[in-house]
Design an enzyme around this catalytic site. Structure first.
Site, PDB file in Angstrom:
ATOM      1  N   CYS A   1       0.709  -1.425   0.039  1.00 44.36           N
ATOM      2  CA  CYS A   1       0.003  -0.013  -0.259  1.00 44.36           C
ATOM      3  C   CYS A   1       0.799   1.207  -0.010  1.00 44.36           C
ATOM      4  CB  CYS A   1      -1.003   0.273   1.150  1.00 44.36           C
ATOM      5  SG  CYS A   1      -0.218  -0.269   2.698  1.00 44.36           S
TER       6      CYS A   1
ATOM      7  N   LYS B   1      -5.752  -9.028  11.471  1.00 45.54           N
ATOM      8  CA  LYS B   1      -5.797  -7.450  11.369  1.00 45.54           C
ATOM      9  C   LYS B   1      -7.204  -7.019  10.942  1.00 45.54           C
ATOM     10  CE  LYS B   1      -3.514  -3.999   8.675  1.00 45.54           C
ATOM     11  NZ  LYS B   1      -2.438  -3.496   7.578  1.00 45.54           N
TER      12      LYS B   1
ATOM     13  N   LYS C   1      -3.986  -6.768  15.662  1.00 42.46           N
ATOM     14  CA  LYS C   1      -3.970  -5.413  15.409  1.00 42.46           C
ATOM     15  C   LYS C   1      -5.449  -4.989  15.105  1.00 42.46           C
ATOM     16  CE  LYS C   1      -2.016  -2.321  11.942  1.00 42.46           C
ATOM     17  NZ  LYS C   1      -1.751  -2.343  10.672  1.00 42.46           N
TER      18      LYS C   1
HETATM   19  C1  PBG Z   1      -0.007  -1.333   5.881  1.00 41.01           C
HETATM   20  C2  PBG Z   1      -0.156  -1.107   7.452  1.00 41.01           C
HETATM   21  C3  PBG Z   1      -1.050  -0.214   8.043  1.00 41.01           C
HETATM   22  C4  PBG Z   1      -0.694  -0.266   9.457  1.00 41.01           C
HETATM   23  C5  PBG Z   1       0.523  -1.102   9.561  1.00 41.01           C
HETATM   24  N1  PBG Z   1       0.678  -1.567   8.168  1.00 41.01           N
HETATM   25  C6  PBG Z   1      -2.129   0.407   7.558  1.00 41.01           C
HETATM   26  C7  PBG Z   1      -3.248  -0.009   7.063  1.00 41.01           C
HETATM   27  O1  PBG Z   1      -3.391  -1.256   6.813  1.00 41.01           O
HETATM   28  O2  PBG Z   1      -4.001   0.882   6.365  1.00 41.01           O
HETATM   29  C8  PBG Z   1      -1.265   0.430  10.464  1.00 41.01           C
HETATM   30  C9  PBG Z   1      -0.414   0.948  11.518  1.00 41.01           C
HETATM   31  C10 PBG Z   1      -1.078   2.026  12.510  1.00 41.01           C
HETATM   32  O3  PBG Z   1      -2.012   2.634  12.064  1.00 41.01           O
HETATM   33  O4  PBG Z   1      -0.220   2.312  13.368  1.00 41.01           O
HETATM   34  N2  PBG Z   1      -0.716  -2.438   5.443  1.00 41.01           N
HETATM   35 ZN    ZN Z   2      -0.953  -2.196   3.208  1.00 44.65          ZN
END
Ligand code: PBG
Ligand code: ZN
Length: 323
Positions: A122, A195, A248
């Site tokens: 991303c 996640k 997470k």
């Molecule tokens: C990328 C990623 C994200 C986070 C960690 N790796 C963002 C998302 O999935 O949009 C979020 C970490 C945070 O909010 O501190 N995939």
């Molecule tokens: Zn990502």
């Protein structure tokens, strides 16, 4: 035996007694500091929505790594923000990409510091999704291929641990196979196994410039109401070869963490994400709560629920007051 012979307040009377019967402690050993790498030289720019968090250029990251070691922390997790983005996220597996250079610089400056690299597309795609997009859909299997290449290139740059955060099916197995066939049998996989599609990633997406250009991530990240599904995700990642499993965000999902603690023997990590951090700092800035106490309480709750490792933007601050 009950009241008045039993009085639970007896063990709370003095600081020494409380110390002696304390069940859970957060130690420096548990903490992982997230770092953002950007292009340029001499860059140390604050992230507006995350007070105390900076985006560093690669040269500055070497100094930051020294500070991390000085605070006694064992590890960092690296995120890269490249200058150029495209549809397939070419920067992610570029041997000379931002995370690859940042990893090499940190390992050169502080060889003992454990470098974890976030494996996702991303930050590198022009559409901001975590995989390859066709007809506005994120395609699973072509994304997994790109993610495996990304993990191998990060390992080649010196990463000790790779941490896939994309939530594609089968990516842990593909990454394990790719690492092993390239001679990286010793590289650890920390899987963002459970996640969730959370509102708490907002400040991170500002910092990483990774907000999706269209739609959202609900077709690949988990639906917040689901707990049993999280256990399935974790079990599958274990079967595919994950060494450490992560939940997470952290505080809104402590039930998931506690269930995972009961169900699995592997080390568990929890990510106290950007929005969780920002919420505490914003309230503290207004004098609405004591920021340090709220942060300590959040982290000890995450530990109590079953986390061995906590990824937190407050890692240095917390370490500094642990003495
Ligand atoms: C990328 C990623 C994200 C986070 C960690 N790796 C963002 C998302 O999935 O949009 C979020 C970490 C945070 O909010 O501190 N995939
Ligand atoms: Zn990502």
């Amino acid at each position: 035996m009950s009241f008045p012979r039993t009085r639970l307040r007896r063990l709370r009377r003095t600081a020494s007694l409380r110390r002696m019967v304390r069940e859970t402690r957060v130690s420096r050993d548990d903490l992982v500091l997230p770092l953002f790498a950007v292009e340029g030289r001499g860059v140390r720019e604050p992230v507006p929505s995350m007070p105390g968090v900076y985006r560093h250029s690669v040269d500055q990251l070497a100094d930051e790594a020294k500070r991390v070691r000085d605070h006694g922390l064992p590890a960092v997790i690296l995120f890269g923000i490249p200058d150029a983005k495209d549809a397939r996220g070419s920067g992610a597996d570029d041997a000379n990409g931002i995370v690859q250079r940042a990893t090499a610089a940190i390992k050169a400056a502080e060889p003992e510091l454990c470098v974890i690299t976030d494996v996702c597309l991303c930050e590198y795609t022009d559409h901001g999704h975590c995989g390859i997009v066709e007809a506005e859909q994120v395609r699973n299997d072509p994304s997994v291929e790109r993610l495996a290449l990304t993990a191998v290139s990060q390992a080649r740059a010196g990463a000790d641990v790779v941490a896939p955060s994309d939530m594609m099916d089968g990516r842990v197995g593909a990454i394990r196979t790719a690492l092993d066939s390239n001679g990286f049998e010793e590289v650890v996989i920390l899987s963002y196994a459970a996640k969730y599609a959370s509102a708490y990633y907002g400040p991170f997406r500002d910092a990483a410039e990774s907000t999706p250009a269209f739609g959202d991530r609900r077709a690949y990240q988990m639906d917040p109401p689901n707990q049993r599904e999280a256990l399935r995700e974790m079990r599958l990642d274990l079967e595919e070869g994950a060494d450490i499993l992560m939940v997470k965000p952290a505080l809104p999902y402590l039930d998931v963490l506690a269930e995972a603690r009961r169900a699995f023997e592997v080390p568990l990590a929890a990510y106290h994400v950007s929005g969780e951090y920002a919420a505490i700092l914003a309230a503290a800035e207004r004098g609405w709560l004591d920021g340090e106490r709220a942060m300590d309480e959040a982290l000890v709750a995450i530990k109590r629920a079953g986390a061995d490792l906590i990824l937190t933007y407050a890692a240095k601050d917390v370490a500094a007051r642990l003495d």
